[in-house]
Design a protein around this motif. Structure first.
Motif, PDB file in Angstrom:
ATOM      1  N   MET A  25       0.827  -1.209   0.000  1.00  0.00           N
ATOM      2  CA  MET A  25       0.000   0.000   0.000  1.00  0.00           C
ATOM      3  C   MET A  25       0.863   1.261   0.000  1.00  0.00           C
ATOM      4  O   MET A  25       1.948   1.281   0.576  1.00  0.00           O
ATOM      5  CB  MET A  25      -0.929   0.017   1.217  1.00  0.00           C
ATOM      6  N   GLN A  26       0.356   2.296  -0.640  1.00  0.00           N
ATOM      7  CA  GLN A  26       1.026   3.594  -0.667  1.00  0.00           C
ATOM      8  C   GLN A  26       0.320   4.543   0.294  1.00  0.00           C
ATOM      9  O   GLN A  26      -0.899   4.485   0.445  1.00  0.00           O
ATOM     10  CB  GLN A  26       1.008   4.186  -2.079  1.00  0.00           C
ATOM     11  N   PRO A  27       1.060   5.427   0.960  1.00  0.00           N
ATOM     12  CA  PRO A  27       0.419   6.386   1.867  1.00  0.00           C
ATOM     13  C   PRO A  27      -0.435   7.386   1.100  1.00  0.00           C
ATOM     14  O   PRO A  27      -0.176   7.678  -0.065  1.00  0.00           O
ATOM     15  CB  PRO A  27       1.607   7.072   2.556  1.00  0.00           C
ATOM     16  N   LYS A  28      -1.476   7.894   1.778  1.00  0.00           N
ATOM     17  CA  LYS A  28      -2.301   8.938   1.167  1.00  0.00           C
ATOM     18  C   LYS A  28      -1.480  10.194   0.919  1.00  0.00           C
ATOM     19  O   LYS A  28      -1.644  10.877  -0.091  1.00  0.00           O
ATOM     20  CB  LYS A  28      -3.485   9.260   2.085  1.00  0.00           C
ATOM     21  N   ASN A  29      -0.606  10.492   1.875  1.00  0.00           N
ATOM     22  CA  ASN A  29       0.271  11.653   1.749  1.00  0.00           C
ATOM     23  C   ASN A  29       1.684  11.215   2.102  1.00  0.00           C
ATOM     24  O   ASN A  29       1.915  10.681   3.194  1.00  0.00           O
ATOM     25  CB  ASN A  29      -0.157  12.787   2.687  1.00  0.00           C
ATOM     26  N   LEU A  30       2.628  11.425   1.188  1.00  0.00           N
ATOM     27  CA  LEU A  30       4.009  11.062   1.466  1.00  0.00           C
ATOM     28  C   LEU A  30       4.547  11.897   2.616  1.00  0.00           C
ATOM     29  O   LEU A  30       4.198  13.080   2.754  1.00  0.00           O
ATOM     30  CB  LEU A  30       4.880  11.284   0.228  1.00  0.00           C
ATOM     31  N   PRO A  31       5.380  11.325   3.493  1.00  0.00           N
ATOM     32  CA  PRO A  31       5.970  12.105   4.585  1.00  0.00           C
ATOM     33  C   PRO A  31       6.713  13.326   4.035  1.00  0.00           C
ATOM     34  O   PRO A  31       7.476  13.238   3.085  1.00  0.00           O
ATOM     35  CB  PRO A  31       6.941  11.109   5.239  1.00  0.00           C
ATOM     36  N   ARG A  32       6.451  14.483   4.650  1.00  0.00           N
ATOM     37  CA  ARG A  32       7.020  15.738   4.147  1.00  0.00           C
ATOM     38  C   ARG A  32       8.314  16.130   4.860  1.00  0.00           C
ATOM     39  O   ARG A  32       8.970  17.085   4.465  1.00  0.00           O
ATOM     40  CB  ARG A  32       6.000  16.860   4.266  1.00  0.00           C
ATOM     41  N   GLY A  33       8.658  15.432   5.910  1.00  0.00           N
ATOM     42  CA  GLY A  33       9.878  15.786   6.631  1.00  0.00           C
ATOM     43  C   GLY A  33      10.154  14.789   7.737  1.00  0.00           C
ATOM     44  O   GLY A  33       9.413  13.829   7.946  1.00  0.00           O
ATOM     45  N   GLY A  34      11.248  15.031   8.446  1.00  0.00           N
ATOM     46  CA  GLY A  34      11.579  14.218   9.596  1.00  0.00           C
ATOM     47  C   GLY A  34      12.090  12.835   9.242  1.00  0.00           C
ATOM     48  O   GLY A  34      12.459  12.538   8.104  1.00  0.00           O
ATOM     49  N   PHE A  35      12.097  11.968  10.258  1.00  0.00           N
ATOM     50  CA  PHE A  35      12.640  10.619  10.119  1.00  0.00           C
ATOM     51  C   PHE A  35      11.889   9.814   9.068  1.00  0.00           C
ATOM     52  O   PHE A  35      12.488   9.038   8.312  1.00  0.00           O
ATOM     53  CB  PHE A  35      12.585   9.920  11.480  1.00  0.00           C
ATOM     54  N   ALA A  36      10.555   9.976   8.993  1.00  0.00           N
ATOM     55  CA  ALA A  36       9.777   9.211   8.016  1.00  0.00           C
ATOM     56  C   ALA A  36      10.211   9.532   6.591  1.00  0.00           C
ATOM     57  O   ALA A  36      10.310   8.646   5.748  1.00  0.00           O
ATOM     58  CB  ALA A  36       8.285   9.497   8.199  1.00  0.00           C
ATOM     59  N   LYS A  37      10.485  10.812   6.316  1.00  0.00           N
ATOM     60  CA  LYS A  37      10.949  11.192   4.981  1.00  0.00           C
ATOM     61  C   LYS A  37      12.345  10.625   4.724  1.00  0.00           C
ATOM     62  O   LYS A  37      12.644  10.157   3.621  1.00  0.00           O
ATOM     63  CB  LYS A  37      10.962  12.703   4.821  1.00  0.00           C
ATOM     64  N   ASP A  38      13.209  10.662   5.744  1.00  0.00           N
ATOM     65  CA  ASP A  38      14.545  10.064   5.605  1.00  0.00           C
ATOM     66  C   ASP A  38      14.431   8.587   5.237  1.00  0.00           C
ATOM     67  O   ASP A  38      15.119   8.096   4.329  1.00  0.00           O
ATOM     68  CB  ASP A  38      15.331  10.175   6.917  1.00  0.00           C
ATOM     69  N   ALA A  39      13.569   7.873   5.964  1.00  0.00           N
ATOM     70  CA  ALA A  39      13.414   6.434   5.719  1.00  0.00           C
ATOM     71  C   ALA A  39      12.837   6.175   4.328  1.00  0.00           C
ATOM     72  O   ALA A  39      13.232   5.211   3.654  1.00  0.00           O
ATOM     73  CB  ALA A  39      12.522   5.813   6.793  1.00  0.00           C
ATOM     74  N   THR A  40      11.909   7.016   3.888  1.00  0.00           N
ATOM     75  CA  THR A  40      11.333   6.865   2.554  1.00  0.00           C
ATOM     76  C   THR A  40      12.402   7.031   1.484  1.00  0.00           C
ATOM     77  O   THR A  40      12.480   6.249   0.522  1.00  0.00           O
ATOM     78  CB  THR A  40      10.205   7.892   2.343  1.00  0.00           C
ATOM     79  N   GLU A  41      13.256   8.050   1.649  1.00  0.00           N
ATOM     80  CA  GLU A  41      14.333   8.259   0.682  1.00  0.00           C
ATOM     81  C   GLU A  41      15.333   7.110   0.722  1.00  0.00           C
ATOM     82  O   GLU A  41      15.788   6.625  -0.329  1.00  0.00           O
ATOM     83  CB  GLU A  41      15.033   9.592   0.970  1.00  0.00           C
ATOM     84  N   ALA A  42      15.678   6.663   1.925  1.00  0.00           N
ATOM     85  CA  ALA A  42      16.628   5.554   2.054  1.00  0.00           C
ATOM     86  C   ALA A  42      16.079   4.295   1.389  1.00  0.00           C
ATOM     87  O   ALA A  42      16.806   3.576   0.686  1.00  0.00           O
ATOM     88  CB  ALA A  42      16.937   5.295   3.532  1.00  0.00           C
ATOM     89  N   GLU A  43      14.784   4.014   1.583  1.00  0.00           N
ATOM     90  CA  GLU A  43      14.184   2.838   0.946  1.00  0.00           C
ATOM     91  C   GLU A  43      14.245   2.948  -0.577  1.00  0.00           C
ATOM     92  O   GLU A  43      14.442   1.946  -1.276  1.00  0.00           O
ATOM     93  CB  GLU A  43      12.731   2.673   1.401  1.00  0.00           C
TER      94      GLU A  43
END
Length: 344
Positions: free
Chosen positions: A132-150
């Protein structure tokens, strides 16, 4: 010859504990732990002090003929500013993957990620699956870091199909020695909450984290992306009652001001993404983990939280101190009434 495993992020308690336990596992010839800081205690494994943002990690992988890399150095908190933490998370991951790309003998890559990549939004599905994809991609913080790393990890997996790549999306990690931002929030003497919201939360015990990482780095390759969480959910109100903490329901803008004050005074690292979690919650499905790993986390969400709560030294504050804290918080927020203790 046995496996040679490189583990990143061993300065933090979880990484140090995993590297130590892995070094005692049968079939593991050597464990090399790396970090820009030294572990708190003398490590029982080989340690190399290096910054993942520098290209020296490639020399370490080549020198020790590493065949398995376990990347734990993607964290929500750490020494330095938020910009420094982001650099370590994203640039450090890029440099590590570049080093892995050049290592022909590498056969396994395990990456610690977070269920935070799904975000927390009002129209989210009741339960998130890995596809599943999120309704809204994380815009900052650790979640955005993890999204980019993935994203970088997926690119590496396409370039190196000979290397089994496992991404583990952990729910909020708790245990007796919880050292995460959410653990800092729950350690507050009074828990600010969002008025009108009682989010569903999931936790995973640090013992289960260690075991899932050990299985992922073990003899049998388990490529893919996996949610990891304890069975069941807890409401935020239930967490407060089990801690014996009073709550202060606030409008979202007021809670944002309190969170900013907590960050400025270093009381707790209550980030904007954590505020979203405390508003909308997040629950994930772990069927893929159970079917592929053959492992059911030993601690359910409620049990993991109970272990954390039992280790809290302060427990419920003395009445006079509690009254002083809530009065000061009420004056700060312009509240009209003093919160009462939660009902058990």
């Amino acid at each position: 010859m046995g496996k040679v495993v490189l583990v990143t992020g061993v300065a933090r308690r979880l990484g140090d504990r995993f590297a130590a336990e892995l070094s005692r596992s049968p079939g593991v010839d050597r464990v090399i732990g790396v970090d820009s800081r030294e572990p708190a205690a003398e490590p029982s494994y080989a340690f190399r002090r290096l910054d993942l943002r520098r290209p020296t990690v490639a020399r370490v992988i080549a020198e020790h003929e590493v065949d398995t890399v376990v990347h734990l150095d993607v964290s929500a908190i750490g020494p330095g500013s938020r910009a420094t933490v982001k650099e370590r998370n994203v640039i450090g991951t890029m440099q590590l993957l570049g080093a892995c790309q050049k290592a022909p003998g590498l056969r396994r890559l395990v990456v610690k990620s977070t269920t935070g990549v799904y975000g927390s939004a009002p129209r989210d599905p009741a339960v998130f699956g890995e596809r599943m994809q999120p309704k809204n991609l994380p815009r900052g913080g650790f979640a955005k870091d993890a999204t980019e790393a993935e994203g970088y990890v997926r690119g590496f997996a396409r370039r190196r199909p000979d290397c089994a790549v496992t991404v583990l999306r952990f729910a909020n990690i708790l245990g007796p020695a919880g050292d995460t931002p959410l653990a800092e929030y729950f350690a507050l003497p009074v828990l600010p909450t969002v008025l009108g919201h009682d989010p569903r939360l999931q936790f995973v015990h640090e013992d289960d984290v260690i075991e899932v990482l050990r299985l992922a780095a073990g003899p049998e390759p388990r490529p893919g992306t996996f949610n990891v969480a304890g069975e069941g959910v807890l409401l935020l109100s239930q967490c407060a009652r089990r801690l014996g903490r009073p709550t202060v329901p606030l409008l979202a803008p007021a809670l944002g001001l309190v969170a900013a004050l907590a960050r400025q005074t270093r009381i707790a690292d209550v980030s904007p993404e954590q505020l979203q979690l405390l508003t909308h919650g997040r629950v994930v499905d772990t069927t893929h983990l159970r079917e592929t790993f053959g492992y059911q986390p030993r601690f359910a969400t409620a049990e993991a939280f109970a272990e954390f709560a039992a280790a809290q030294r302060s427990g419920l504050l003395p009445p006079e101190r509690l009254a002083a804290v809530t009065d000061r918080l009420g004056r700060l927020l312009g509240a009209e009434r003093t919160p009462t203790l939660p009902r058990s």
